[in-house]
Design a protein around this motif. Structure first.
Motif, short mmCIF file in Angstrom:
data_model
loop_
_atom_site.label_atom_id
_atom_site.label_comp_id
_atom_site.label_asym_id
_atom_site.label_seq_id
_atom_site.Cartn_x
_atom_site.Cartn_y
_atom_site.Cartn_z
N ASN A 42 0.85 -1.19 0.00
CA ASN A 42 0.00 0.00 0.00
C ASN A 42 0.88 1.24 0.00
OD1 ASN A 42 0.99 -0.24 2.56
ND2 ASN A 42 -0.95 0.21 3.62
N GLY A 43 0.31 2.39 0.21
CA GLY A 43 1.07 3.64 0.12
C GLY A 43 1.28 4.00 -1.34
N THR A 70 -1.35 -3.84 1.00
CA THR A 70 -1.03 -3.77 2.42
C THR A 70 0.46 -4.10 2.62
OG1 THR A 70 -1.54 -4.69 4.60
CG2 THR A 70 -1.61 -6.23 2.77
N ARG A 71 0.98 -3.71 3.77
CA ARG A 71 2.31 -4.20 4.13
C ARG A 71 2.22 -5.14 5.33
NH1 ARG A 71 6.49 -1.87 1.38
NH2 ARG A 71 5.99 0.08 0.32
N ASP A 72 1.00 -5.47 5.70
CA ASP A 72 0.78 -6.38 6.83
C ASP A 72 1.09 -7.81 6.39
OD1 ASP A 72 -0.25 -8.06 8.76
OD2 ASP A 72 -1.95 -6.73 9.23
#
Ligand SMILES: *[C@@H]1O[C@H](CO)[C@@H](O)[C@H](O)[C@H]1NC(C)=O
Ligand SMILES: *[C@@H]1O[C@H](CO)[C@@H](O)[C@H](O)[C@H]1NC(C)=O
Length: 364
Positions: A42-43, A70-72
């Protein structure tokens, strides 16, 4: 389920397509029933993962996949395929990140003479592993068709490599550029990100828009190679074959259709046939029935020519040029000397010949 039926239909209709390793790893119809998930970070988004996601969605397996940004890591772990995030490159696990220090993959050309050294981004990684299936299906050709292989290579060289290089921070050349290039596809994708002070922008909407922009250009490029570039090859082969009838020097070729893309083909064929001396000028009729003499560049994309039209003619037009060159009917020579025009074929030929004569007199 409705979506499931659609997926099965799709698989039947493209069953002639040789399937990639990925697709054979599990029964496709069953797999397609489950909602597939493509994971990426994301970002801010960049051209590389935008193209990677577009490419994946051209495959039957991921056609209806959801894109999860996501980075999760826990969420990424639930994705069927992950690009540009996660720190792992492992095709057997469908993990395609390129950010890890140990990552050194480059694209391998099908041609033994070509060697790419640009480190892959997630775009090149996905193209490398799935691109040939995608190109074959766009071209409606078999995976093993030489046309698929040629265009797969060309599209890497003339589309994907640039994205890889920009993403990995590889300069195009050493030294200070004389001006800024700000309209590359990578720039345009970056500009589609919400601005820092846009508070309520929907990042996913922006990402999907970027995917459409990148996807359209990718499709156009593949089809261009099929519809316009490939058919031009025979014209260049013919022109090269007849070059000594045109002029005994062998350094001038006459193209039967001026608008055709000849440069790549000229370089390829010269190499294949060991043509020497290299061809300096291409002559063709323009759309007004006048004739053009165009210089062959030293390499694709260069503004430097193997032999430029005489420097004293550059930027001069019409009667003044005819007087200066002693060739009646001259129309123009471009200020940088790469192209000129005359009202007749003979006039254009004469401009090339006089330029060669001048070079030869200076050499001796
Ligand atoms: C990205 O996703 C993570 C995990 O969901 C979240 O904590 C983070 O704030 C997000 N970052 C951006 C820039 O949206
Ligand atoms: C260039 O074009 C003009 C006009 O048709 C023609 O008169 C002239 O002969 C041409 N030049 C040569 C060298 O043929």
């Amino acid at each position: 389920m409705h979506s499931c039926k659609k997926a099965i239909l799709l698989f039947t209709s493209i069953s002639w397509l040789p399937v990639s390793k990925h697709m054979t790893s599990s029964p496709p119809a069953k797999k397609a029933c489950i909602e597939m998930k493509i994971g990426t970070h994301n970002g801010s988004f960049h051209c590389d993962e935008v193209l990677a996601c577009f490419l994946l969605k051209q495959l039957p397996t991921y056609k209806d996949a959801e894109i999860i940004r996501t980075r999760d890591q826990k969420v990424l772990d639930t994705c069927d395929i992950v690009v540009d995030v996660g720190g792992i490159f492992d095709p057997s696990k469908n993990r395609y990140d390129h950010h890890q220090k140990t990552f050194t993959e480059t694209m391998k050309s099908l041609l033994p003479t070509k060697k790419w050294t640009t480190k892959l981004s997630s775009a090149g990684l996905v193209y490398c592993h799935f691109g040939k299936d995608i190109v074959a299906s766009i071209l409606e050709k078999l995976l093993t068709d030489p046309i698929t292989e040629t265009i797969f290579d060309k599209v890497y060289e003339h589309f994907v490599e640039e994205i890889d290089a920009i993403d990995n921070g590889v300069n195009q050349f050493d030294g200070e550029p004389r001006y800024q290039i700000t309209t590359t596809l990578s720039n345009r994708v970056r500009n589609l990100n919400p601005n820092w002070n846009e508070e309520n922008a929907d990042e996913m909407v922006c990402f999907l828009k970027a995917m459409r922009v990148v996807g359209e250009e990718f499709m156009d490029r593949v089809l261009y190679y099929k519809k316009a570039w490939l058919p031009a090859r025979q014209l260049v082969v013919d022109a090269i074959e007849k070059r000594k009838e045109t002029d005994p020097s062998g350094e001038i070729m006459v193209l039967s259709s001026g608008g055709c893309p000849w440069r790549d083909h000229l370089f390829d064929i010269e190499q294949e046939q060991n043509i020497s001396p290299p061809i300096k000028f291409v002559i063709y009729a323009d759309s007004n029935g006048n004739w053009r003499v165009q210089c062959v560049p030293v390499r694709i994309g260069s503004f430097e020519n193997r032999l430029s039209l005489l420097s004293e003619w550059q930027g001069v037009r019409d009667d003044a040029l005819s007087k200066l060159s002693g060739i009646p009917g001259c129309i123009f020579v471009h200020a940088s000397g790469f192209i000129g025009g005359n009202k007749t074929f003979e006039g254009a030929m004469e401009m090339a010949r006089k330029t060669m004569k001048d070079r030869d007199s200076k050499a001796s």
